[in-house]
Structures are given as C-alpha cells and as structure tokens.
Design a protein around this motif. Structure first.
Motif, PDB file in Angstrom:
ATOM      1  N   LEU A 141      27.060  33.052  47.287  1.00 42.06           N
ATOM      2  CA  LEU A 141      28.714  33.909  47.336  1.00 42.06           C
ATOM      3  C   LEU A 141      29.328  33.773  46.991  1.00 42.06           C
ATOM      4  CD1 LEU A 141      28.950  34.969  51.126  1.00 42.06           C
ATOM      5  CD2 LEU A 141      28.244  35.909  49.035  1.00 42.06           C
ATOM      6  N   GLN A 142      29.840  32.101  46.728  1.00 42.62           N
ATOM      7  CA  GLN A 142      31.285  31.138  46.264  1.00 42.62           C
ATOM      8  C   GLN A 142      31.123  31.451  44.301  1.00 42.62           C
ATOM      9  OE1 GLN A 142      34.005  30.779  47.357  1.00 42.62           O
ATOM     10  NE2 GLN A 142      33.440  32.074  49.140  1.00 42.62           N
ATOM     11  N   THR A 143      29.382  31.266  44.383  1.00 39.27           N
ATOM     12  CA  THR A 143      29.074  31.055  42.255  1.00 39.27           C
ATOM     13  C   THR A 143      28.686  32.414  42.360  1.00 39.27           C
ATOM     14  OG1 THR A 143      27.119  29.579  42.725  1.00 39.27           O
ATOM     15  CG2 THR A 143      27.295  30.655  41.251  1.00 39.27           C
ATOM     16  N   VAL A 144      28.200  33.593  42.615  1.00 38.93           N
ATOM     17  CA  VAL A 144      28.066  34.956  41.744  1.00 38.93           C
ATOM     18  C   VAL A 144      29.556  35.562  42.136  1.00 38.93           C
ATOM     19  CG1 VAL A 144      27.290  37.286  42.781  1.00 38.93           C
ATOM     20  CG2 VAL A 144      25.903  35.746  42.769  1.00 38.93           C
ATOM     21  N   SER A 145      30.788  35.047  42.452  1.00 42.58           N
ATOM     22  CA  SER A 145      31.920  35.763  42.414  1.00 42.58           C
ATOM     23  C   SER A 145      32.651  35.766  41.109  1.00 42.58           C
ATOM     24  CB  SER A 145      33.030  35.759  44.471  1.00 42.58           C
ATOM     25  OG  SER A 145      34.094  36.216  43.839  1.00 42.58           O
ATOM     26  N   PHE A 146      32.511  33.886  41.242  1.00 47.21           N
ATOM     27  CA  PHE A 146      32.987  33.358  40.427  1.00 47.21           C
ATOM     28  C   PHE A 146      32.610  33.531  39.509  1.00 47.21           C
ATOM     29  CE2 PHE A 146      35.628  30.333  38.016  1.00 47.21           C
ATOM     30  CZ  PHE A 146      36.869  29.933  39.123  1.00 47.21           C
ATOM     31  N   GLU A 147      31.220  33.322  39.094  1.00 42.81           N
ATOM     32  CA  GLU A 147      30.513  33.571  37.751  1.00 42.81           C
ATOM     33  C   GLU A 147      30.938  35.578  37.110  1.00 42.81           C
ATOM     34  OE1 GLU A 147      26.644  33.662  37.723  1.00 42.81           O
ATOM     35  OE2 GLU A 147      26.430  30.608  37.909  1.00 42.81           O
ATOM     36  N   ARG A 148      31.320  36.229  38.239  1.00 37.98           N
ATOM     37  CA  ARG A 148      31.586  37.215  37.429  1.00 37.98           C
ATOM     38  C   ARG A 148      32.836  37.789  37.535  1.00 37.98           C
ATOM     39  NH1 ARG A 148      31.109  39.767  42.910  1.00 37.98           N
ATOM     40  NH2 ARG A 148      28.492  40.119  42.194  1.00 37.98           N
ATOM     41  N   ALA A 149      33.955  37.104  37.832  1.00 30.76           N
ATOM     42  CA  ALA A 149      35.193  36.516  37.313  1.00 30.76           C
ATOM     43  C   ALA A 149      35.494  36.213  35.978  1.00 30.76           C
ATOM     44  CB  ALA A 149      36.291  35.872  38.439  1.00 30.76           C
ATOM     45  N   MET A 150      34.495  34.916  35.732  1.00 27.63           N
ATOM     46  CA  MET A 150      34.321  34.788  34.477  1.00 27.63           C
ATOM     47  C   MET A 150      33.645  35.664  33.765  1.00 27.63           C
ATOM     48  SD  MET A 150      36.030  31.521  35.022  1.00 27.63           S
ATOM     49  CE  MET A 150      37.322  32.522  35.315  1.00 27.63           C
ATOM     50  N   GLU A 151      32.761  35.796  33.719  1.00 29.32           N
ATOM     51  CA  GLU A 151      32.147  37.165  33.400  1.00 29.32           C
ATOM     52  C   GLU A 151      33.203  38.256  32.909  1.00 29.32           C
ATOM     53  OE1 GLU A 151      29.488  37.953  31.449  1.00 29.32           O
ATOM     54  OE2 GLU A 151      27.573  36.207  32.127  1.00 29.32           O
ATOM     55  N   HIS A 152      34.177  38.828  33.635  1.00 29.94           N
ATOM     56  CA  HIS A 152      35.428  39.249  33.251  1.00 29.94           C
ATOM     57  C   HIS A 152      35.978  39.393  32.735  1.00 29.94           C
ATOM     58  CE1 HIS A 152      38.686  42.582  33.352  1.00 29.94           C
ATOM     59  NE2 HIS A 152      38.958  41.323  33.629  1.00 29.94           N
ATOM     60  N   GLU A 153      36.562  37.631  31.758  1.00 35.91           N
ATOM     61  CA  GLU A 153      37.375  36.911  31.626  1.00 35.91           C
ATOM     62  C   GLU A 153      36.626  37.196  30.339  1.00 35.91           C
ATOM     63  OE1 GLU A 153      40.393  36.922  32.437  1.00 35.91           O
ATOM     64  OE2 GLU A 153      40.254  36.743  34.938  1.00 35.91           O
ATOM     65  N   PHE A 154      35.474  36.473  29.753  1.00 36.03           N
ATOM     66  CA  PHE A 154      34.919  36.915  28.994  1.00 36.03           C
ATOM     67  C   PHE A 154      35.257  37.835  27.830  1.00 36.03           C
ATOM     68  CE2 PHE A 154      30.475  37.218  26.025  1.00 36.03           C
ATOM     69  CZ  PHE A 154      30.817  35.812  25.699  1.00 36.03           C
TER      70      PHE A 154
END
Length: 217
Positions: A141-154
């Motif tokens: 859960l934490q991984t998916v959420s954080f990767e999604r946030a980083m993808e947004h910034e990317f």
C-alpha cells in the motif's frame, strides 16, 4: 492523546446507529482494542480473550468478524496503513502547489500520524515476523501510493534529472528514510514524539538536492 480510531468510535456513539453501523462500530472496537494490546504486550501477548475483554464484547462475537486471531492481526497493519495514507493525502492537499511543499507535507504528515498512533511502532516492527501477510500488504500500500506520487511529479516535469525507471528505487529509499528516522528520533523516554525540526529540514535538503534538482521550498 486520543487515537484516530478512538475518535471515530466516539463519533459513532454520539448518535443512534442502524444495524450495519452497529456492526461496523463493533468491528472498529475490536480493531482499536487489538491495536492497543499489541502496542502494550506485542503480538505474542495478544489473545482473543484480551481483545474482546477490552472491546467489551463476547468472545463468540469476535468470530463474527474475524476467522481467527491471526486473521485480525494480519488486518491490523493494512488498516492503519490506509488511515495513514488518508492522513498524508489530506496534508498534501493543504500544501502549496510545489513538489517540495508536497514532499514536506508527506514526511511531516507521516511523523504527525506516528505521534497520534504510537502503537504503530510495535505493530510495524514486530509485524514482519508475527503478521507477515499484513506486513506485506502494508508495504504494498505504501509503495503504490508513494510511487504514484513520484510518477505525478515526474509527469509534471519536477524530476528533471530522474529517469522513470528510477522511481521505484527512489520511492523505497525515501520510505526507508522515514522508517529509520522515526526509529532514531521519534522515541524519547518511551513516548512517541515529533522529531526535531532539523531532522525534517535535513531530509528536505537532501531531497531537494538529489531529486528536485535545487528547487526551492
């Protein structure tokens, strides 16, 4: 200080509940009781008898909601994880519209939640061994959420020196930093506290230089 789960229980008791709401309230009481007992006695000292006694329900009622003691223990960490993500999401939504402000909101939101949910320390630290399925779901859960946030910034062009394929590793590095910083700076005299301001400032300085390429806060 009341936990988030306890506050939710108080809100439920402030008005008359229908049958479905009563059922959910009972389930929440069992969760809240289990969180407190694991925090005090560890997983090994957490029994159905202790949980139901603290929740104020019959032992037989427990099995209307959970297949076994282990079933409940495996659900604890993912349940807290979902609440943590909602708390951090709220903090990010309140932050200024910049990648650095959002990242500061993410880490300060994490530490704030940790202080409000002090039993999370023991639940998390013992969970990998005592409740491996719950621990795996929490990490996912934490991984998916954080990767999604980083993808947004990317996608917004806020990670100019970072390749997309680096995002999973970067996400784990930053998530790991939260865990280690909390272990080192958030326990004092047996109490869970906020880390000193310089801890977050140092984290942000490293993040800005290494990920956001010098963008100012």
């Amino acid at each position: 200080m009341s936990t988030i789960a306890e506050n939710r229980g108080k809100q439920d008791s402030a008005r008359r509940l229908n049958r479905a709401e009563k059922s959910e309230a009972t389930r929440n009481r069992l969760f809240t009781a289990a969180i407190g007992i694991v925090g005090e006695f560890g997983y090994a000292g957490t029994s159905v008898a202790r949980i139901t006694e603290r929740a104020g329900v019959a032992q037989g009622t427990f099995y209307n909601y959970f297949e076994s003691r282990q079933d409940l223990l495996d659900q604890l960490l993912p349940s807290i994880s979902v609440t943590l993500l909602a708390h951090v999401k709220e903090k990010v939504a309140e932050a200024e519209d910049s990648p650095v402000a959002r990242e500061r909101a993410r880490i300060t939101g994490f530490f704030e939640f940790l202080e409000q949910t002090p039993h999370l320390f023991k639940i998390l630290h013992e969970g990998e061994i005592q409740a491996p399925e719950g621990f795996r779901r929490h990490i996912a859960l934490q991984t998916v959420s954080f990767e999604r946030a980083m993808e947004h910034e990317f996608e917004q062009g806020h990670l100019p020196d970072i390749a997309r394929e680096e995002i999973p590793a970067i996400s784990q590095i930053l998530l790991g930093a939260r865990q280690w910083l909390s272990t080192r700076f958030c326990i004092k005299d047996g109490e869970v506290i906020q880390p000193p301001p310089e801890v977050i400032d140092t984290y942000m300085n490293l993040t800005i230089r290494g990920i956001f390429s010098g963008k100012s806060a």
